[in-house]
Every structure is written in C-alpha cells, then in structure tokens.
Motif scaffolding. Structure first.
Motif, mmCIF file in Angstrom:
data_model
loop_
_atom_site.group_PDB
_atom_site.id
_atom_site.type_symbol
_atom_site.label_atom_id
_atom_site.label_comp_id
_atom_site.label_asym_id
_atom_site.label_seq_id
_atom_site.Cartn_x
_atom_site.Cartn_y
_atom_site.Cartn_z
ATOM 1 N N ILE A 1 0.853 -1.185 0.000
ATOM 2 C CA ILE A 1 0.000 0.000 0.000
ATOM 3 C C ILE A 1 0.891 1.237 0.000
ATOM 4 N N SER A 2 0.652 2.144 -0.946
ATOM 5 C CA SER A 2 1.507 3.330 -1.104
ATOM 6 C C SER A 2 0.966 4.515 -0.307
ATOM 7 N N ILE B 1 8.998 0.986 -3.081
ATOM 8 C CA ILE B 1 8.729 -0.331 -2.501
ATOM 9 C C ILE B 1 9.957 -0.832 -1.752
ATOM 10 N N GLU B 2 11.143 -0.586 -2.325
ATOM 11 C CA GLU B 2 12.388 -1.037 -1.695
ATOM 12 C C GLU B 2 12.586 -0.355 -0.334
ATOM 13 N N GLU B 3 12.363 0.970 -0.293
ATOM 14 C CA GLU B 3 12.555 1.671 0.976
ATOM 15 C C GLU B 3 11.492 1.269 1.983
ATOM 16 N N ALA C 1 11.813 -3.785 7.782
ATOM 17 C CA ALA C 1 12.893 -4.616 8.330
ATOM 18 C C ALA C 1 13.540 -3.951 9.543
ATOM 19 N N ASN C 2 13.730 -2.635 9.475
ATOM 20 C CA ASN C 2 14.285 -1.905 10.623
ATOM 21 C C ASN C 2 13.381 -2.040 11.844
ATOM 22 N N GLY D 1 18.992 3.769 4.100
ATOM 23 C CA GLY D 1 19.205 3.807 2.653
ATOM 24 C C GLY D 1 19.963 2.574 2.198
ATOM 25 N N GLU D 2 21.090 2.794 1.562
ATOM 26 C CA GLU D 2 21.884 1.672 1.048
ATOM 27 C C GLU D 2 22.923 1.183 2.047
ATOM 28 N N HIS D 3 23.031 1.818 3.211
ATOM 29 C CA HIS D 3 24.131 1.521 4.115
ATOM 30 C C HIS D 3 23.636 1.119 5.498
#
Length: 529
Positions: A254-255, A370-372, A378-379, A397-399
């Motif tokens: 859901i966005s 969706i990735e974020e 997950a966090n 982000g990526e890190h």
C-alpha cells in the motif's frame, strides 16, 4: 540539526504561527482486556451499565466482549485528555464488579482461543456486520492474536496552522489537497523512524506461554518463571510477527505517496480474491463465516503502524470518506499499553509524540519506494525483537548504520522542536521530556521494556503475576480517584442514550443483511487525483 528543519522552524517562530501550533488536537483509544481476580480472561458480556458498544462515544469493545476500548474526544490540551481517559477508567472500574483491567498489551492467561467471545453489537445490519467482521478475523488469523491490546494516538494540526503553513511553503493550490499531501509526508517519515518510538515505548518483551500454545514460532524464547516466555532484547512482542500479521497482506505494498494511491491500494485489496480465504467461504451450513473471501474484508483489516483518517458518516466506508474529503488526522498505532500507567499512557509519551510528529512534518519526506518501504519494515522488525541489543545496526538507505548513532541524530534534530513547542506553550515540559527519554537511549534498561525485565528477571517473576499485581493496584487507584472532567451522572446518561440510539437503529432497519452488505461494497471511492 538538518538545514531544512532549521529553516522551517525559523519561519514558524512568530507569534501568529505559535498561536496556531498550540491548536494541536489529540485523542486516545485505549484497549484493555477485562480479567478475573485470578488473572484469567473474564468471559462475561459487555455490561449494560456501560451502554451500547455500538453507539457509545466513549466506551466500546474491540474484537471481543472481553476487550474494552475507551475513547477520548479530540482535544487541544494534554492534561484534559488524560483526565478524560482517567474518568472513563474510574467509571468503568466501578461497573465491572471484581473484574480488573489488564495493564499490558500481550494477553493474560487464556486457556483456549475458542473461549474468547466475539464482540456483539445488536441486531441491526451495522451491528451484525461488525460482529461478522470479527468472526472473519477469527477464521482467518485466530482469536488469540486479536486479544492483543494497544493504544492508538489520534493527532491533528489546526486548520489555521495549515493555512499559515501552506503560505510558508508557497503552495497556492486547494487547501485540503495540501493538508492531505502534508499528512502523507508526515506518515512517510513516521514509517522511516517509528523504530525509535518502539525502542522507547515498547512494553511487551515477555508474555504468557498460553499465547503460543500448540503453535510453532521462529523466535528463540527464553523461559521465565513458571509460565512466561521472553526475548532478552525485545521491546514489543505485540509488534512482532506474533501480532497482527498476515502473509496475504505482505505483498500488498500500500503506497503512502499520494492519497489516490493509498485509497486505490486499499480498494484493490478489498476487491482482490484470496485463494487462502476462499477455502473458508463466505457461508458454511448457511451461516456467515466472514464478510467476503478477498485479501481484506474491510479497510480496518489492513494493519499499519499509522493511518490517515477522516471521520466517516454512519455506514460510509473509510476510503470513501478519505477520497471525498481528504485526510483529517492521523492515527498512530504502534503504541503498546504502558503498564506503568493505570490508564495505559502518560503525559510524557504524549509530549514526546507531539515533538516526533512535528519533526516528521518538518523533515523532508520524499516518496517511499517499494524497496525503501521494505527497509523501514525490516528496521522495525529488528528493533521489535532486538532493540536493546548493544551495537544493533539498521539499514539507512543503502548503508548499515548503528541504531544508537542514528537515534542520536534524531534526538539532536528534535531538540530545537522541543524548545520551539515549549516557547509556543509557554512551559518547559517538552525539553524536559526529550532529555529524559534521551537517557533511555544511552541506557536501554531505562526503556519501558528494559524496566519490565528488570522487575521480572532477578527473581524469575512470571509476567502474568507482575501484571496481575499491577491490575489489582490500579483497580483500587481508579475506583478511589475523583472525577476530574466528567461525572457519574454524565456516564449514566450517555449509557442510556446509547442504548436508546441502538434500539432506534434496529427499529429503522428496512433491508436484509445481504442487501446491506451489497450496498456497502457497491460504494466505490473516487481514487482520481
């Protein structure tokens, strides 16, 4: 502090703006199980003295007859809201005999989920629908999960604040569209940082073994006392996969990037057939089993840590109300019941939430991919089960990033906001609250979950025994305390009015239940920009 927050706070630092900031309104929805003096679930029905669970504005039930829900109206004063909530507790505590309020999110001892009575709302179509929705939840997820309690915090800025803020940002469009977009921006940031709130306020690191009796779990629980389980670094088992989760919902995505996307996403889920729930069927032996066989029966089944909300008319779907009129307020849903408060939440938490919500508004809030979105989930899961673990890392982000370092930055960004709110309200409460919660960041034992385990672990005290002791203490406190805002006569009148209102609704019924459901789902929200 981020440059953007600094710029916006500077612009907000006028007498005119401060007058609108103090118009923040808050409301509380507190859920609590009724339990017997021995700590077991009370199986009695909703007492008549409490009025109609269908129509009473302050006292209702959630999933079960045994699961009370207390609601305060939107109010711009924290002390008044807490006093109203306290008065509701006081009145109800006097009406339920020797039963008590369970002071924790994870349930008391429950012998079997089949003994948990579904909430009943009378013979009207709307009442039948509410009970059938709960029957569907039982058939889909089991009743034990639905016995978990929480506290919902409703939050909104004043119209005058939004008018000024729109001018500040140079937006010349429709005001309500601006408000909706800003609330959704706040929600996206909330989802990015909600792990901090769960770290501080998570209060369910332990639970009764009966909750997972005969069920497999992926968690490496440790035994505690005679009948409890715990995770050493957990903050909120309520917010874990043990809580309100559904594999069918995991792929919905859901966005929150725009109101039309959010509304259409929910509408798609309500319309999308589920192979899993089709096996249950809508009816069995001519008895309804659930509202439909789709991924969601109704919007409320979608679990989220926060929701954009709009007060709906009777019988109006939540998404229809949002699509027609825009976002009115947000509902924060990630709060455990606070066992250290006899009403489940305290003033310090509410002041912190003011700071946190204003931070989420003022901070830049790009769209959530969706990735974020998956990263934010997950966090949150990490902090839920391991939040007090030393050197826990999250994904920024990526890190990867140490949770402690990230939280330090968030506190630094929020401190000027706390000072700003103190200036607007002409008090020092916000700065003090933020400083005190910062101590819990430095020492995980000071978090609510840490304090609970410090009470249980040294002498291997059962979680249930500790909570029952608190329930008994709180029962006496609540019965003895005087009314502050309401009165006993007001509650008596409200109960009578609500019962009469339910009776009127039932007498005015003129269509069958199947026709009612057909009409309800026929109303399609307009999801266009």
């Amino acid at each position: 502090m981020s440059t953007l927050i600094q710029q916006r706070l500077s612009a907000l630092n006028t007498d005119a703006f401060k007058k609108t900031v103090v118009g923040i309104k808050r409301g509380i929805e507190r859920e609590t199980l009724r339990v017997c003096p021995d700590g077991k679930l009370a199986l009695t029905g909703h007492q008549k003295e409490l009025g109609s669970a269908l129509t009473h504005p302050l006292i209702t039930t959630d999933f079960s007859e045994s699961l009370l829900e207390f609601i305060t109206p939107a109010c711009d004063d924290i002390d008044t809201t807490l006093a109203q909530l306290s008065d509701i507790h006081h009145y109800v505590s006097q009406q339920i005999g020797d039963e008590q309020f369970w002071p924790a999110s994870m349930p008391c001892f429950i012998n079997s989920q089949d003994t948990i009575p579904l909430a009943q709302y009378g013979s009207s179509n709307v009442g039948k629908m509410k009970t059938l929705y709960r029957k569907g939840l039982h058939n889909r997820y089991g009743s034990m999960m639905q016995a978990i309690s929480g506290v919902h915090f409703n939050f909104s800025f004043s119209t005058e604040f939004w008018q000024n803020y729109q001018q500040l940002l140079g937006d010349t469009g429709d005001l309500q569209s601006f408000i909706s977009a800003q609330y959704l921006g706040l929600i996206r940031n909330y989802k990015r940082y909600v792990w901090l709130m769960v770290y501080l306020f998570g209060a369910s690191p332990a639970m009764c073994k009966s909750f997972i009796a005969d069920r497999e779990t992926k968690y490496d629980f440790k035994p505690l006392g005679k009948g409890s389980l715990y995770l050493p670094y957990a903050t909120s088992l309520r917010m874990s996969d043990l809580g309100y989760t559904s594999s069918a919902q995991s792929s919905l995505n859901i966005s929150y990037n725009s109101l039309p996307e959010y509304v259409s996403g929910l509408q798609d889920a309500i319309s999308k057939p589920s192979e899993q729930y089709s096996k249950i069927g809508v009816k069995f032996d001519n008895q309804y089993q659930q509202l439909n066989t789709n991924v969601l029966q109704i919007e409320n089944e979608f679990y989220s840590t926060i929701r954009p909300k709009r007060t709906a008319e009777s019988g109006e779907r939540p998404t229809t109300a949002l699509a027609k009129h825009g976002v009115e307020y947000v509902e924060v849903r990630a709060l455990d019941v606070n066992p250290f408060s006899n009403i489940g939440i305290n003033s310090e938490q509410m002041h912190f939430l003011d700071i946190f919500m204003l931070f989420c508004l003022l901070q830049d809030s790009p769209d959530l991919s969706i990735e974020e979105h998956n990263i934010t989930d997950a966090n949150l899961r990490k902090v839920v089960t391991d939040g007090r673990r030393l050197n826990l890392d999250l994904q920024d982000g990526e890190h990867p990033r140490l949770m402690q370092d990230w939280a330090e930055q968030l506190f630094a960004d929020m401190m000027p906001i706390a000072k700003y709110l103190d200036s607007a309200y002409n008090k020092q409460k916000y700065h003090t609250v933020l400083t005190d919660f910062y101590k819990a960041l430095l020492n995980p034992a000071l978090t609510y979950s840490g304090q609970i385990l410090d009470k249980l672990l040294p002498e291997q005290v059962d979680n249930g025994s500790f909570m029952l002791q608190l329930a008994t203490e709180y029962k006496q406190q609540l019965k003895q305390q005087p009314y502050q805002i309401y009165s006993e006569q007001m509650f008596i009148d409200k109960a009578a009015e609500s019962l009469q209102k339910q009776q009127q609704i039932e007498q005015q019924e003129d269509i069958s239940f199947s026709q009612y459901l057909k009409q309800y789902y026929a109303e399609m929200p307009d999801c266009d920009e």
